[in-house]
Design a protein around this motif. Sequence first.
Motif, mmCIF file in Angstrom:
data_model
loop_
_atom_site.group_PDB
_atom_site.id
_atom_site.type_symbol
_atom_site.label_atom_id
_atom_site.label_comp_id
_atom_site.label_asym_id
_atom_site.label_seq_id
_atom_site.Cartn_x
_atom_site.Cartn_y
_atom_site.Cartn_z
ATOM 1 N N LYS A 115 35.324 39.909 54.565
ATOM 2 C CA LYS A 115 36.288 40.990 54.808
ATOM 3 C C LYS A 115 37.640 40.680 54.180
ATOM 4 C CE LYS A 115 34.136 42.476 59.095
ATOM 5 N NZ LYS A 115 34.260 42.558 60.548
ATOM 6 N N ASN A 116 37.848 39.442 53.745
ATOM 7 C CA ASN A 116 39.097 39.014 53.131
ATOM 8 C C ASN A 116 39.142 39.533 51.691
ATOM 9 O OD1 ASN A 116 41.207 37.599 51.905
ATOM 10 N ND2 ASN A 116 40.834 35.759 53.133
ATOM 11 N N GLN A 117 40.155 40.350 51.379
ATOM 12 C CA GLN A 117 40.234 40.979 50.059
ATOM 13 C C GLN A 117 40.436 39.957 48.937
ATOM 14 O OE1 GLN A 117 39.559 44.164 49.393
ATOM 15 N NE2 GLN A 117 39.055 44.323 51.569
ATOM 16 N N ALA A 118 41.197 38.914 49.208
ATOM 17 C CA ALA A 118 41.424 37.892 48.180
ATOM 18 C C ALA A 118 40.127 37.163 47.842
ATOM 19 C CB ALA A 118 42.484 36.899 48.651
ATOM 20 N N ILE A 152 35.441 36.422 44.174
ATOM 21 C CA ILE A 152 33.985 36.457 43.950
ATOM 22 C C ILE A 152 33.658 37.371 42.779
ATOM 23 C CG2 ILE A 152 31.784 37.224 44.919
ATOM 24 C CD1 ILE A 152 32.821 36.245 47.658
ATOM 25 N N GLU A 153 34.292 38.541 42.720
ATOM 26 C CA GLU A 153 34.041 39.473 41.617
ATOM 27 C C GLU A 153 34.471 38.877 40.277
ATOM 28 O OE1 GLU A 153 32.288 42.271 41.616
ATOM 29 O OE2 GLU A 153 31.895 41.766 43.714
ATOM 30 N N GLU A 154 35.616 38.193 40.255
ATOM 31 C CA GLU A 154 36.090 37.557 39.025
ATOM 32 C C GLU A 154 35.122 36.455 38.581
ATOM 33 O OE1 GLU A 154 37.985 36.693 35.670
ATOM 34 O OE2 GLU A 154 38.408 38.409 36.961
ATOM 35 N N LEU A 155 34.627 35.670 39.525
ATOM 36 C CA LEU A 155 33.667 34.625 39.187
ATOM 37 C C LEU A 155 32.369 35.212 38.643
ATOM 38 C CD1 LEU A 155 34.197 32.203 42.199
ATOM 39 C CD2 LEU A 155 34.762 31.750 39.816
ATOM 40 N N LYS A 156 31.927 36.328 39.221
ATOM 41 C CA LYS A 156 30.706 36.976 38.725
ATOM 42 C C LYS A 156 30.910 37.510 37.316
ATOM 43 C CE LYS A 156 28.536 38.195 43.109
ATOM 44 N NZ LYS A 156 28.082 39.290 43.975
ATOM 45 N N LYS A 157 32.100 38.058 37.028
ATOM 46 C CA LYS A 157 32.385 38.550 35.677
ATOM 47 C C LYS A 157 32.379 37.397 34.683
ATOM 48 C CE LYS A 157 35.174 42.509 37.085
ATOM 49 N NZ LYS A 157 36.546 43.063 37.137
#
Length: 161
Positions: free
Chosen positions: A43-46, A51-56
Motif C-alpha cells: 500500500k506504500n506508494q514509494a 517496484i515498477e521502476e525495477l520491473k522496467k
Amino acid sequence: MSLNAKQELFALSVAAGINQTEACVNAGYSRNGAAAAACRLMKNQAVLAHIEELKKQQNRLNKNINKIVNNDVNTDVNPVNPVKSVSPPSDDPLQFLVMVMNDDSWPHKLRIDAAKTLMPYKHGRIGETGKKEAARDVAIEKSRAGGLSARLEQKGLKQVK
C-alpha cells in the motif's frame, strides 16, 4: 521519499517474482508478521513506484540480453548507462559474472549478486568440519597405522617400528 534497506530488499524481491510474504521474510521482516507487513508495504506508494521502476529496468535488460544472444553486437546492455556498448559474452558464464562484478556502471545489487555467485569458484569454504568430523579424521588416521598403535597410544605407550 527514499526507502529504507528492508523496503528496498522487499521491492527487489517482488520485482524478481518472489511472492510478497517470502519477499518480506527475505527482506528481514519477522516470519510471523510477514503477511501483514507485505500488505502494508504494497500500500506504500514509494515502494510500489520502486517496484515498477525495477520491473522496467529488468524488461530493458532482458531485451538487451536477447539482442546480445541473437548476435546483435552493438547493443547497450546496461539500463543504468545506455551509452555503453558491449560485445557478446563468451561461452563462459564465469567470465560474464566477473565482468558484471567489476563494471561500475551496473547496479550495485547486481554486482553484489555476481560476487556472491562467484565466491565458491574463487575461495574455499572455511570451517566445514566440526568437532565430530575432526575426531573422526583423527580416528581414521590412527586406524591407518594399525589397531595396535591406537590401543598403545591410549595407554601412553609408543609402538616400536
